[in-house]
Motif scaffolding. Sequence first.
Motif, mmCIF file in Angstrom:
data_model
loop_
_atom_site.group_PDB
_atom_site.id
_atom_site.type_symbol
_atom_site.label_atom_id
_atom_site.label_comp_id
_atom_site.label_asym_id
_atom_site.label_seq_id
_atom_site.Cartn_x
_atom_site.Cartn_y
_atom_site.Cartn_z
ATOM 1 N N VAL A 41 13.153 -12.445 12.386
ATOM 2 C CA VAL A 41 13.688 -11.100 12.643
ATOM 3 C C VAL A 41 15.133 -11.080 12.150
ATOM 4 O O VAL A 41 15.938 -11.919 12.554
ATOM 5 C CB VAL A 41 13.658 -10.749 14.148
ATOM 6 N N SER A 42 15.430 -10.133 11.283
ATOM 7 C CA SER A 42 16.812 -9.908 10.878
ATOM 8 C C SER A 42 17.427 -8.993 11.934
ATOM 9 O O SER A 42 17.033 -7.819 12.051
ATOM 10 C CB SER A 42 16.886 -9.236 9.508
ATOM 11 N N LEU A 43 18.343 -9.516 12.717
ATOM 12 C CA LEU A 43 18.927 -8.712 13.785
ATOM 13 C C LEU A 43 19.593 -7.453 13.246
ATOM 14 O O LEU A 43 19.474 -6.378 13.844
ATOM 15 C CB LEU A 43 19.926 -9.537 14.597
ATOM 16 N N SER A 67 10.272 8.580 24.797
ATOM 17 C CA SER A 67 11.127 7.399 24.989
ATOM 18 C C SER A 67 11.709 6.913 23.668
ATOM 19 O O SER A 67 11.022 6.895 22.648
ATOM 20 C CB SER A 67 10.324 6.259 25.614
ATOM 21 N N LEU A 68 12.960 6.498 23.729
ATOM 22 C CA LEU A 68 13.657 5.979 22.564
ATOM 23 C C LEU A 68 14.495 4.792 23.001
ATOM 24 O O LEU A 68 15.234 4.872 23.980
ATOM 25 C CB LEU A 68 14.571 7.063 21.968
ATOM 26 N N GLU A 69 14.351 3.675 22.267
ATOM 27 C CA GLU A 69 15.193 2.508 22.506
ATOM 28 C C GLU A 69 16.159 2.390 21.344
ATOM 29 O O GLU A 69 15.740 2.392 20.183
ATOM 30 C CB GLU A 69 14.360 1.227 22.640
ATOM 31 N N SER A 70 17.441 2.276 21.662
ATOM 32 C CA SER A 70 18.476 2.127 20.639
ATOM 33 C C SER A 70 19.146 0.775 20.836
ATOM 34 O O SER A 70 19.585 0.452 21.933
ATOM 35 C CB SER A 70 19.517 3.236 20.762
ATOM 36 N N TYR A 71 19.210 0.001 19.755
ATOM 37 C CA TYR A 71 19.768 -1.345 19.788
ATOM 38 C C TYR A 71 21.065 -1.384 18.998
ATOM 39 O O TYR A 71 21.141 -0.840 17.887
ATOM 40 C CB TYR A 71 18.785 -2.346 19.175
ATOM 41 N N ALA A 72 22.085 -2.054 19.544
ATOM 42 C CA ALA A 72 23.370 -2.212 18.858
ATOM 43 C C ALA A 72 23.863 -3.637 19.067
ATOM 44 O O ALA A 72 24.012 -4.095 20.202
ATOM 45 C CB ALA A 72 24.391 -1.213 19.397
ATOM 46 N N LEU A 73 24.082 -4.338 17.962
ATOM 47 C CA LEU A 73 24.561 -5.721 18.003
ATOM 48 C C LEU A 73 26.050 -5.739 18.328
ATOM 49 O O LEU A 73 26.837 -5.046 17.695
ATOM 50 C CB LEU A 73 24.298 -6.389 16.652
ATOM 51 N N LYS A 78 25.486 -10.539 21.635
ATOM 52 C CA LYS A 78 24.541 -9.886 22.540
ATOM 53 C C LYS A 78 24.162 -8.523 21.969
ATOM 54 O O LYS A 78 24.776 -8.030 21.022
ATOM 55 C CB LYS A 78 25.138 -9.753 23.938
ATOM 56 N N ILE A 79 23.150 -7.924 22.546
ATOM 57 C CA ILE A 79 22.622 -6.659 22.049
ATOM 58 C C ILE A 79 22.653 -5.641 23.177
ATOM 59 O O ILE A 79 22.105 -5.880 24.257
ATOM 60 C CB ILE A 79 21.168 -6.855 21.546
ATOM 61 N N ASP A 80 23.306 -4.507 22.922
ATOM 62 C CA ASP A 80 23.278 -3.402 23.870
ATOM 63 C C ASP A 80 22.027 -2.580 23.595
ATOM 64 O O ASP A 80 21.731 -2.249 22.437
ATOM 65 C CB ASP A 80 24.513 -2.501 23.712
ATOM 66 N N ILE A 81 21.291 -2.274 24.660
ATOM 67 C CA ILE A 81 20.089 -1.452 24.540
ATOM 68 C C ILE A 81 20.291 -0.209 25.383
ATOM 69 O O ILE A 81 20.632 -0.295 26.569
ATOM 70 C CB ILE A 81 18.826 -2.193 25.028
#
Length: 170
Positions: A41-43, A67-73, A78-81
């Motif tokens: 997986v490429s973060l 529903s929507l999941e948003s990911y931020a490196l 760590k990753i904020d979701i």
Amino acid sequence: MNHARRSRFRGFSLALGLALASATLFGCASSNPPLPTVEQVSLERFMGDWHVIALIPNRIEKNAHESLESYALRPDGKIDITYTYRDGSFEAPLETLEMVAWVVDEETHAEWRVRPFWPVALKYLVIDLADDYRYTVIGHPSRDYVWIMAREKVLSEEDWSGILDRLVAQ
């Protein structure tokens, strides 16, 4: 110990007990063989918005719509979701749940832990992922939970059939 202090202690003990019970239930070992993850997986490519297309829900997501999941490196790795959804119907107001995740498998980046609240950390396995990152499937080792997510709100029939075939095989 005075009454107010005892009440706060009991409240804290109850909250901690419930949290630990949740962690135990969600983290139980399974009699199934290990759930295989994708090779890599490429973060950076994984970050962004993912629409939840289908799922085997947990308690929080049972009545979730849109529903929507948003990911931020984050700079610390760590990753904020941010999970947004409408509770009960498509007309309900948007609700938000903030979580944090971290990568456990540093080689593949396909195994994470997601913390919806302290001290619970749920296992998060990337078990399917399109080469162009248009869809992904997230699983839990127990196989009690799964999330099919895509960059767009709908999947093609070909993608949907392929995902379901691979899930059944697992």
